[in-house]
Scaffold this motif. Sequence first.
Motif, PDB file in Angstrom:
ATOM      1  N   SER A 144       0.842  -1.197   0.000  1.00 41.38           N
ATOM      2  CA  SER A 144       0.000   0.000   0.000  1.00 41.38           C
ATOM      3  C   SER A 144       0.872   1.240   0.000  1.00 41.38           C
ATOM      4  O   SER A 144       1.988   1.230   0.509  1.00 41.38           O
ATOM      5  N   PHE A 145       0.351   2.302  -0.601  1.00 40.41           N
ATOM      6  CA  PHE A 145       0.946   3.630  -0.419  1.00 40.41           C
ATOM      7  C   PHE A 145      -0.031   4.412   0.436  1.00 40.41           C
ATOM      8  O   PHE A 145      -1.092   4.816  -0.042  1.00 40.41           O
ATOM      9  N   GLY A 146       0.282   4.598   1.694  1.00 47.42           N
ATOM     10  CA  GLY A 146      -0.660   5.250   2.601  1.00 47.42           C
ATOM     11  C   GLY A 146      -1.930   4.418   2.676  1.00 47.42           C
ATOM     12  O   GLY A 146      -1.874   3.225   2.981  1.00 47.42           O
ATOM     13  N   PRO A 152      -4.905  -2.604 -17.139  1.00 48.27           N
ATOM     14  CA  PRO A 152      -5.168  -1.166 -17.270  1.00 48.27           C
ATOM     15  C   PRO A 152      -4.216  -0.312 -16.445  1.00 48.27           C
ATOM     16  O   PRO A 152      -3.547  -0.810 -15.538  1.00 48.27           O
ATOM     17  N   SER A 153      -4.189   0.955 -16.780  1.00 51.15           N
ATOM     18  CA  SER A 153      -3.348   1.904 -16.073  1.00 51.15           C
ATOM     19  C   SER A 153      -3.755   1.980 -14.599  1.00 51.15           C
ATOM     20  O   SER A 153      -4.944   1.992 -14.290  1.00 51.15           O
ATOM     21  N   GLY A 154      -2.763   1.968 -13.736  1.00 49.76           N
ATOM     22  CA  GLY A 154      -3.050   2.077 -12.306  1.00 49.76           C
ATOM     23  C   GLY A 154      -3.357   0.753 -11.641  1.00 49.76           C
ATOM     24  O   GLY A 154      -3.652   0.693 -10.454  1.00 49.76           O
ATOM     25  N   SER A 155      -3.249  -0.350 -12.389  1.00 53.05           N
ATOM     26  CA  SER A 155      -3.596  -1.644 -11.805  1.00 53.05           C
ATOM     27  C   SER A 155      -2.484  -2.201 -10.915  1.00 53.05           C
ATOM     28  O   SER A 155      -2.684  -3.185 -10.212  1.00 53.05           O
ATOM     29  N   LYS A 208       0.975  -2.706 -12.058  1.00 51.29           N
ATOM     30  CA  LYS A 208       2.014  -3.439 -12.789  1.00 51.29           C
ATOM     31  C   LYS A 208       3.416  -2.933 -12.453  1.00 51.29           C
ATOM     32  O   LYS A 208       4.315  -3.709 -12.132  1.00 51.29           O
ATOM     33  N   SER A 209       3.586  -1.615 -12.544  1.00 49.43           N
ATOM     34  CA  SER A 209       4.910  -1.050 -12.239  1.00 49.43           C
ATOM     35  C   SER A 209       5.275  -1.299 -10.780  1.00 49.43           C
ATOM     36  O   SER A 209       6.423  -1.637 -10.475  1.00 49.43           O
ATOM     37  N   THR A 210       4.305  -1.138  -9.907  1.00 48.94           N
ATOM     38  CA  THR A 210       4.569  -1.345  -8.484  1.00 48.94           C
ATOM     39  C   THR A 210       5.055  -2.777  -8.239  1.00 48.94           C
ATOM     40  O   THR A 210       5.987  -3.002  -7.463  1.00 48.94           O
ATOM     41  N   THR A 260       3.801  -4.550 -20.517  1.00 53.83           N
ATOM     42  CA  THR A 260       3.660  -3.897 -21.827  1.00 53.83           C
ATOM     43  C   THR A 260       2.208  -3.571 -22.163  1.00 53.83           C
ATOM     44  O   THR A 260       1.272  -4.184 -21.639  1.00 53.83           O
ATOM     45  N   HIS A 261       2.061  -2.574 -22.998  1.00 50.70           N
ATOM     46  CA  HIS A 261       0.746  -2.253 -23.555  1.00 50.70           C
ATOM     47  C   HIS A 261       0.646  -2.723 -24.999  1.00 50.70           C
ATOM     48  O   HIS A 261      -0.355  -2.493 -25.673  1.00 50.70           O
ATOM     49  N   GLU A 262       1.724  -3.343 -25.498  1.00 54.92           N
ATOM     50  CA  GLU A 262       1.736  -3.820 -26.883  1.00 54.92           C
ATOM     51  C   GLU A 262       1.170  -5.236 -26.910  1.00 54.92           C
ATOM     52  O   GLU A 262       1.889  -6.214 -26.728  1.00 54.92           O
TER      53      GLU A 262
HETATM   54  N1  ATP Z   1       5.238   6.094  -4.805  1.00 54.88           N
HETATM   55  C1  ATP Z   1       3.904   6.128  -4.843  1.00 54.88           C
HETATM   56  N2  ATP Z   1       3.208   6.808  -3.917  1.00 54.88           N
HETATM   57  C2  ATP Z   1       1.851   6.832  -3.934  1.00 54.88           C
HETATM   58  N3  ATP Z   1       1.101   6.181  -4.836  1.00 54.88           N
HETATM   59  C3  ATP Z   1       1.727   5.480  -5.786  1.00 54.88           C
HETATM   60  C4  ATP Z   1       3.153   5.409  -5.847  1.00 54.88           C
HETATM   61  N4  ATP Z   1       3.494   4.645  -6.905  1.00 54.88           N
HETATM   62  C5  ATP Z   1       2.344   4.255  -7.469  1.00 54.88           C
HETATM   63  N5  ATP Z   1       1.259   4.753  -6.826  1.00 54.88           N
HETATM   64  C6  ATP Z   1      -0.155   4.507  -7.148  1.00 54.88           C
HETATM   65  O1  ATP Z   1      -0.337   3.125  -7.216  1.00 54.88           O
HETATM   66  C7  ATP Z   1      -1.257   2.781  -8.244  1.00 54.88           C
HETATM   67  C8  ATP Z   1      -0.628   1.771  -9.178  1.00 54.88           C
HETATM   68  O2  ATP Z   1       0.442   2.382  -9.877  1.00 54.88           O
HETATM   69  P1  ATP Z   1       1.356   1.612 -10.899  1.00 54.88           P
HETATM   70  O3  ATP Z   1       2.332   2.581 -11.392  1.00 54.88           O
HETATM   71  O4  ATP Z   1       1.853   0.365 -10.291  1.00 54.88           O
HETATM   72  O5  ATP Z   1       0.297   1.254 -12.047  1.00 54.88           O
HETATM   73  P2  ATP Z   1       0.569   0.650 -13.476  1.00 54.88           P
HETATM   74  O6  ATP Z   1      -0.259  -0.574 -13.570  1.00 54.88           O
HETATM   75  O7  ATP Z   1       2.008   0.503 -13.722  1.00 54.88           O
HETATM   76  O8  ATP Z   1      -0.044   1.762 -14.431  1.00 54.88           O
HETATM   77  P3  ATP Z   1       0.454   2.279 -15.875  1.00 54.88           P
HETATM   78  O9  ATP Z   1      -0.067   1.313 -16.872  1.00 54.88           O
HETATM   79  O10 ATP Z   1      -0.204   3.619 -15.998  1.00 54.88           O
HETATM   80  O11 ATP Z   1       1.944   2.367 -15.835  1.00 54.88           O
HETATM   81  C9  ATP Z   1      -1.627   4.095  -8.919  1.00 54.88           C
HETATM   82  O12 ATP Z   1      -2.859   4.511  -8.402  1.00 54.88           O
HETATM   83  C10 ATP Z   1      -0.543   5.029  -8.505  1.00 54.88           C
HETATM   84  O13 ATP Z   1      -1.020   6.351  -8.425  1.00 54.88           O
END
Ligand code: ATP
Lengths: 216, 252
Positions: free
Chosen positions: B12-14, B37-40, B42-44, B204-206
């Motif tokens: 969690s972030f906060g 989708p964006s925000g799901s 993946k990057s985290t 990836t989005h591709e």
């Molecule tokens: N360091 C952070 N502090 C607070 N919230 C964060 C942080 N990093 C990511 N988030 C939130 O966590 C959620 C998931 O972000 P993440 O970047 O993992 O999504 P994603 O699936 O990679 O999206 P995208 O396809 O747009 O890259 C988002 O709502 C983002 O705003």
Amino acid sequence: MAFEVMLRELSSGLLVSLEIFFLTLLGALPLGMIVAFGRMSKFKPLQLLVKLYISIMRGTPLMLQLLVVYFGPYYIFGIRLTSSYRFIAVIIGFILNYAAYFAEIYRSGIEAMSKGQYEAADVLGYSKTQTFFKIILPQVIKNILPSITNEVITLVKDTSLAYTIGVAEMFTQAKIISAAQSSMTALIAAGIFYYFMNLVVAYVMGLFEKKLNYFK
Amino acid sequence: MNILELKNIKKSFGDLEVLKDVSLSVRKGEVIAIIGPSGSGKSTLLRCATLLERVDRGEINYLGEAVTECVGDKTVYASKKQLQKIKGYFGLVFQNFNLFPHYTVLKNVIDAPISVQKRKKDDVIKEAAALLEKMGLSGKENNYPHQLSGGQQQRVSIVRALALNPQILFFDEPTSALDPELTGEVLKVIRSLAEENMTMVIVTHEMQFAREVADTVYFMNDGFIVESGTPEEVFDHPKTERMKHFLERYNG
Ligand SMILES: Nc1ncnc2c1ncn2[C@@H]1O[C@H](COP(=O)(O)OP(=O)(O)OP(=O)(O)O)[C@@H](O)[C@H]1O
Ligand SMILES: [Mg+2]
């Protein structure tokens, strides 16, 4: 007084000004880095203390700070002042003051670095120290060089403040000569010297900037 | 043995729960695509796996060596020394490259093997030259990153990661920062790595690329892995409404 005599006396003052200039840079450039780290410390008390130090150094006249450093030991601790302490007091005062300004420049430069550079270095396995010295610092130096140049140019002119506590740098000499001669020639000559020194500063700093132009 | 195992990861972030319960394992030689989708999250997820972010809960291990362990209801990280060792097992390619702008292409590639892995400079340079050539970058050794196109920069960053001989390579949207006409050259390079059985996890989005290159596709949504399987299973026979909906948006 002959023109040459005047120039000779001014030059001996110029030497003192140059001494103040170089010793200040020598002390304040590295000390500023330490102060910057204190300012960015996660240890709150240290951070607050350094913040207070910086705000006092930037918020009060350098002239006043020089007087405090010079007379402080006597008024506060009753220590008798020797005449050689004058020059030392000037150097201490200048270094403390300029370290605060440099620290803020370093800090803004370090904080402006993108998180990505730290993260790339972290994933590649660089230690914190390696990351700072190999990856971050070279980029920071390039970015802050213009601000450093400004500060160094101000320092050239500020060295004249040493006259406050009677250190015979160029400006002190120029005032004495000018009073004795009832003429402004010495003051104008001193002005030309300061101006010339700053031309040199600008030129040298320009060379550094050019040298760092190989990357963006 | 699995190269990477993630078990019940929570982060969690906060107040924002980003990873709610994610498990995933990567076999040697496997290529995984993570879509969603964006925000799901993946990057985290990638950032947790590459130790850029700390998980709140869950187990991570590389080659059976623990990054985190669950002790009672607490999740504890391994010692700094152990983590440093494990960092040698993986590489990460960033969306915006994060090359070091003050280093030449060659120095970007060889510096970490020399100053982190303490390998011999001559050997490293030889290997780097071969890698650069393979990625179509010979002749660029002495250029600085700003003198290269985005596609070239991304290929350099892939070489930089490979030069450390990682067991597994992560990519976070490696082509998203590129002009459309430059994505092809980067995807081609990743495809060639897949053919050499490099173990990879690619966000990836591709979709077309994911279908071609991946052995396993994971679909993430709202902090969970909702669906996973072969590209055929996931793309042609999606089981969940979420996945169907996501694909419709992409295809339509
Ligand atoms: N360091 C952070 N502090 C607070 N919230 C964060 C942080 N990093 C990511 N988030 C939130 O966590 C959620 C998931 O972000 P993440 O970047 O993992 O999504 P994603 O699936 O990679 O999206 P995208 O396809 O747009 O890259 C988002 O709502 C983002 O705003
Ligand atoms: Mg992302």
